[in-house]
Design a protein around this motif. Sequence first.
Motif, PDB file in Angstrom:
ATOM      1  N   GLY A   1       0.785  -1.230   0.000  1.00 20.68           N
ATOM      2  CA  GLY A   1       0.000   0.000   0.000  1.00 20.68           C
ATOM      3  C   GLY A   1       0.812   1.272   0.000  1.00 20.68           C
ATOM      4  N   VAL A   2       2.114   1.162   0.249  1.00 20.79           N
ATOM      5  CA  VAL A   2       2.949   2.371   0.298  1.00 20.79           C
ATOM      6  C   VAL A   2       3.266   2.871  -1.107  1.00 20.79           C
ATOM      7  CG1 VAL A   2       5.213   3.268   0.996  1.00 20.79           C
ATOM      8  CG2 VAL A   2       3.894   1.823   2.554  1.00 20.79           C
ATOM      9  N   PHE A   3       3.505   1.943  -2.035  1.00 23.87           N
ATOM     10  CA  PHE A   3       3.816   2.302  -3.425  1.00 23.87           C
ATOM     11  C   PHE A   3       2.869   1.522  -4.325  1.00 23.87           C
ATOM     12  CE2 PHE A   3       6.175   1.846  -7.437  1.00 23.87           C
ATOM     13  CZ  PHE A   3       6.570   3.155  -7.669  1.00 23.87           C
ATOM     14  N   ASN A   4       1.965   2.230  -4.998  1.00 24.10           N
ATOM     15  CA  ASN A   4       0.946   1.619  -5.845  1.00 24.10           C
ATOM     16  C   ASN A   4       1.063   2.156  -7.267  1.00 24.10           C
ATOM     17  OD1 ASN A   4      -0.916   0.409  -3.516  1.00 24.10           O
ATOM     18  ND2 ASN A   4      -0.413   2.512  -2.953  1.00 24.10           N
ATOM     19  N   VAL A   5       0.795   1.308  -8.266  1.00 22.69           N
ATOM     20  CA  VAL A   5       0.867   1.726  -9.670  1.00 22.69           C
ATOM     21  C   VAL A   5      -0.413   1.307 -10.388  1.00 22.69           C
ATOM     22  CG1 VAL A   5       2.133   1.566 -11.842  1.00 22.69           C
ATOM     23  CG2 VAL A   5       3.375   1.492  -9.667  1.00 22.69           C
ATOM     24  N   VAL A   6      -1.073   2.273 -11.024  1.00 20.72           N
ATOM     25  CA  VAL A   6      -2.297   1.987 -11.787  1.00 20.72           C
ATOM     26  C   VAL A   6      -2.099   2.455 -13.234  1.00 20.72           C
ATOM     27  CG1 VAL A   6      -4.002   1.882  -9.942  1.00 20.72           C
ATOM     28  CG2 VAL A   6      -3.275   4.102 -10.774  1.00 20.72           C
ATOM     29  N   PRO A   7      -1.689   1.548 -14.121  1.00 16.38           N
ATOM     30  CA  PRO A   7      -1.528   1.922 -15.541  1.00 16.38           C
ATOM     31  C   PRO A   7      -2.889   2.013 -16.216  1.00 16.38           C
ATOM     32  CG  PRO A   7      -1.114  -0.419 -15.251  1.00 16.38           C
ATOM     33  CD  PRO A   7      -1.354   0.138 -13.871  1.00 16.38           C
ATOM     34  N   CYS A   8      -2.957   2.827 -17.242  1.00 17.50           N
ATOM     35  CA  CYS A   8      -4.207   2.906 -17.999  1.00 17.50           C
ATOM     36  C   CYS A   8      -3.936   3.447 -19.396  1.00 17.50           C
ATOM     37  CB  CYS A   8      -5.244   3.763 -17.283  1.00 17.50           C
ATOM     38  SG  CYS A   8      -4.853   5.511 -17.172  1.00 17.50           S
ATOM     39  N   SER A   9      -4.889   3.251 -20.273  1.00 13.67           N
ATOM     40  CA  SER A   9      -4.799   3.706 -21.655  1.00 13.67           C
ATOM     41  C   SER A   9      -5.074   5.203 -21.751  1.00 13.67           C
ATOM     42  CB  SER A   9      -5.808   2.954 -22.515  1.00 13.67           C
ATOM     43  OG  SER A   9      -7.129   3.249 -22.069  1.00 13.67           O
ATOM     44  N   ARG A  10      -4.827   5.753 -22.924  1.00 11.68           N
ATOM     45  CA  ARG A  10      -5.135   7.164 -23.169  1.00 11.68           C
ATOM     46  C   ARG A  10      -6.619   7.443 -22.947  1.00 11.68           C
ATOM     47  NH1 ARG A  10      -2.405  11.045 -25.929  1.00 11.68           N
ATOM     48  NH2 ARG A  10      -0.894   9.471 -26.589  1.00 11.68           N
ATOM     49  N   GLU A  11      -7.455   6.491 -23.335  1.00 10.25           N
ATOM     50  CA  GLU A  11      -8.895   6.692 -23.219  1.00 10.25           C
ATOM     51  C   GLU A  11      -9.355   6.776 -21.763  1.00 10.25           C
ATOM     52  OE1 GLU A  11      -7.735   5.518 -27.045  1.00 10.25           O
ATOM     53  OE2 GLU A  11      -7.424   4.397 -25.171  1.00 10.25           O
ATOM     54  N   LYS A  12      -8.718   6.020 -20.880  1.00  8.21           N
ATOM     55  CA  LYS A  12      -9.141   6.009 -19.482  1.00  8.21           C
ATOM     56  C   LYS A  12      -8.373   6.997 -18.611  1.00  8.21           C
ATOM     57  CE  LYS A  12     -11.098   1.363 -19.328  1.00  8.21           C
ATOM     58  NZ  LYS A  12     -11.064   0.034 -18.659  1.00  8.21           N
ATOM     59  N   THR A  13      -7.373   7.641 -19.184  1.00 15.00           N
ATOM     60  CA  THR A  13      -6.577   8.580 -18.401  1.00 15.00           C
ATOM     61  C   THR A  13      -7.411   9.689 -17.750  1.00 15.00           C
ATOM     62  OG1 THR A  13      -4.486   8.173 -19.540  1.00 15.00           O
ATOM     63  CG2 THR A  13      -4.773  10.347 -18.576  1.00 15.00           C
ATOM     64  N   PRO A  14      -8.376  10.326 -18.461  1.00 15.24           N
ATOM     65  CA  PRO A  14      -9.151  11.388 -17.807  1.00 15.24           C
ATOM     66  C   PRO A  14      -9.913  10.908 -16.574  1.00 15.24           C
ATOM     67  CG  PRO A  14      -9.390  11.529 -20.190  1.00 15.24           C
ATOM     68  CD  PRO A  14      -8.685  10.235 -19.910  1.00 15.24           C
ATOM     69  N   SER A  15     -10.528   9.728 -16.641  1.00 23.30           N
ATOM     70  CA  SER A  15     -11.321   9.261 -15.497  1.00 23.30           C
ATOM     71  C   SER A  15     -10.431   8.840 -14.334  1.00 23.30           C
ATOM     72  CB  SER A  15     -12.240   8.109 -15.919  1.00 23.30           C
ATOM     73  OG  SER A  15     -11.495   7.000 -16.399  1.00 23.30           O
ATOM     74  N   VAL A  16      -9.277   8.227 -14.635  1.00 17.33           N
ATOM     75  CA  VAL A  16      -8.338   7.865 -13.573  1.00 17.33           C
ATOM     76  C   VAL A  16      -7.734   9.124 -12.957  1.00 17.33           C
ATOM     77  CG1 VAL A  16      -6.106   6.768 -13.106  1.00 17.33           C
ATOM     78  CG2 VAL A  16      -7.812   5.584 -14.494  1.00 17.33           C
ATOM     79  N   GLY A  17      -7.357  10.076 -13.808  1.00 15.46           N
ATOM     80  CA  GLY A  17      -6.818  11.332 -13.304  1.00 15.46           C
ATOM     81  C   GLY A  17      -7.802  12.082 -12.424  1.00 15.46           C
ATOM     82  N   HIS A  18      -9.076  11.990 -12.774  1.00 14.45           N
ATOM     83  CA  HIS A  18     -10.107  12.674 -11.967  1.00 14.45           C
ATOM     84  C   HIS A  18     -10.126  12.115 -10.549  1.00 14.45           C
ATOM     85  CE1 HIS A  18     -14.218  13.623 -10.524  1.00 14.45           C
ATOM     86  NE2 HIS A  18     -14.018  14.743 -11.198  1.00 14.45           N
ATOM     87  N   VAL A  19     -10.054  10.791 -10.413  1.00 10.96           N
ATOM     88  CA  VAL A  19     -10.034  10.189  -9.075  1.00 10.96           C
ATOM     89  C   VAL A  19      -8.797  10.639  -8.307  1.00 10.96           C
ATOM     90  CG1 VAL A  19      -9.821   8.019  -7.806  1.00 10.96           C
ATOM     91  CG2 VAL A  19     -11.384   8.174  -9.754  1.00 10.96           C
TER      92      VAL A  19
END
Length: 513
Positions: free
Chosen positions: A230-248
């Motif tokens: 939980g200290v270092f987490n990585v969530v990769p995503c596509s260009r299409e999902k970047t806005p929704s992930v960035g919003h969170v």
Amino acid sequence: MSSLCVLLRKTRPLLHSLSPAMQKHHQYTLDVTASLVRTQSFVDGQWTSAASVFPVLDPATGEEIARVSDCGPAEAKRAVDAAYKAFHSWKQVTAKERSVLLRKWFDLMVLHREDLAKLITFESGKPIQEARGEITYSASFLDWFSEEARRVYGDIVPSPHRDRKILLLKQPVGVASIITPWNFPSAMITRKAAAALAAGCTVVVKPAEDTPLSALALAELADQAGIPAGVFNVVPCSREKTPSVGHVLCTDPLVAKISFTGSTATGKVLLRMAADTVKKASMELGGHAPFMVFDSADVDQAVTGAMGSKFRNSGQTCVCSNRFLVQSGIHDVFVERMGRAMDAELRLGHGSDPNTTQGPLINARAADKVAHQISDAVTQGARVVRGGKRLEGSFMEPTLLCDVTTDMLCTQEETFGPLLPVIRFNTEEEALAIANASNVGLAGYCFSQDVSQIWRVAEALETGIVGINEGLLSTPEATFGGVKQSGLGREGSKYGIEEYLDVKYMCFGGLKP
């Protein structure tokens, strides 16, 4: 340890300007330790698949390297929750213990330097020699902040009252969202995450969609080093999902801090999203660096500086020189020697070829932008001295232009490619006016042997970084960051850890004098 081999086969020869190896049908092999090629998200110490995947491509060939989990807002939220839960125990870990863990992570990066460099080369196109340099640079932040973890000092301030004491205590801010670019897919993560973890914060990393493999390899090594879940987490995503992930990552109330490296336009969007919950923010945004060469300069030294500053990573760094201002007295000799240096030192090709110095740009859009700037300049009277051609895929010939004016696109916007436009100037005042006529100010360069002039120009330049008779600047010991619309805050140096700390004032009263 077992290895994973990914074979990338060229189906068409590239154009004549590429190195001989790239002119032939060729097979490029990504041969790295299997455990370092991760394709799932890393959340709460677990590798987890998303419902869908997205492809990672070799920009030199267009071939697929891997398919990576395409995380969405639900996965991002789980990562934030995991980081928030872990923060409450991680902040209690002693500075010495955090230091030891960061040092173990550093040791593992050094041990796997070659594999990590290969990942960078294949997913970003960066020449292998530069990729090795990036891994060394990336690891240096773990080294530096492993030491700074033990130097987070507060203050005891002399009180104006005899019956109370004033204490200033530094504490970690909490969960930090880290959003990074593709041009330094390893170093931009460690420069942020090492400072955050050293301070006692936890992080959620959203790597660029073009280069997630480097981020996931770092997560694997962090896990091996013993960084708690939980200290270092990585969530990769596509260009299409970047806005929704960035919003969170920018709006969730459990996130206390965002740190972003990328374009000024995107940084403004993220700042707006973070405003409602008043998060701390570090923004390392666009640059438009002036490179000023005065009549007193050592021309060979200036050419060497220009080669390093402009053509490193094929011109795809935020501190790349973008506008070359050369005084009239040495203009012609500088252009002539610059052309000769480009002929002698630059070789286009696949980044895995050790003779390659110029790999592809990250994608075809990037090459199109450079070609458009060249066309615009030539239409307005600029002369092509070297290069100028748009090649197959995302390759672009390193290009030298002269007779450039400030009306041309290449002097008005950041290029992010191997284009070197030279503007002739007559006076120091004229050069400074051109250099500062920008709404951004990350890096600037000054070449001169006149000490008084150096001081005048360095102090007058509206940038956060100044290179004096030097074209390569970055080091973990020094600050990195800009002024104006180039961003907020500083990374690296003793100041970098401050971005992840709050200062608490404790008034200890009721004391008997």
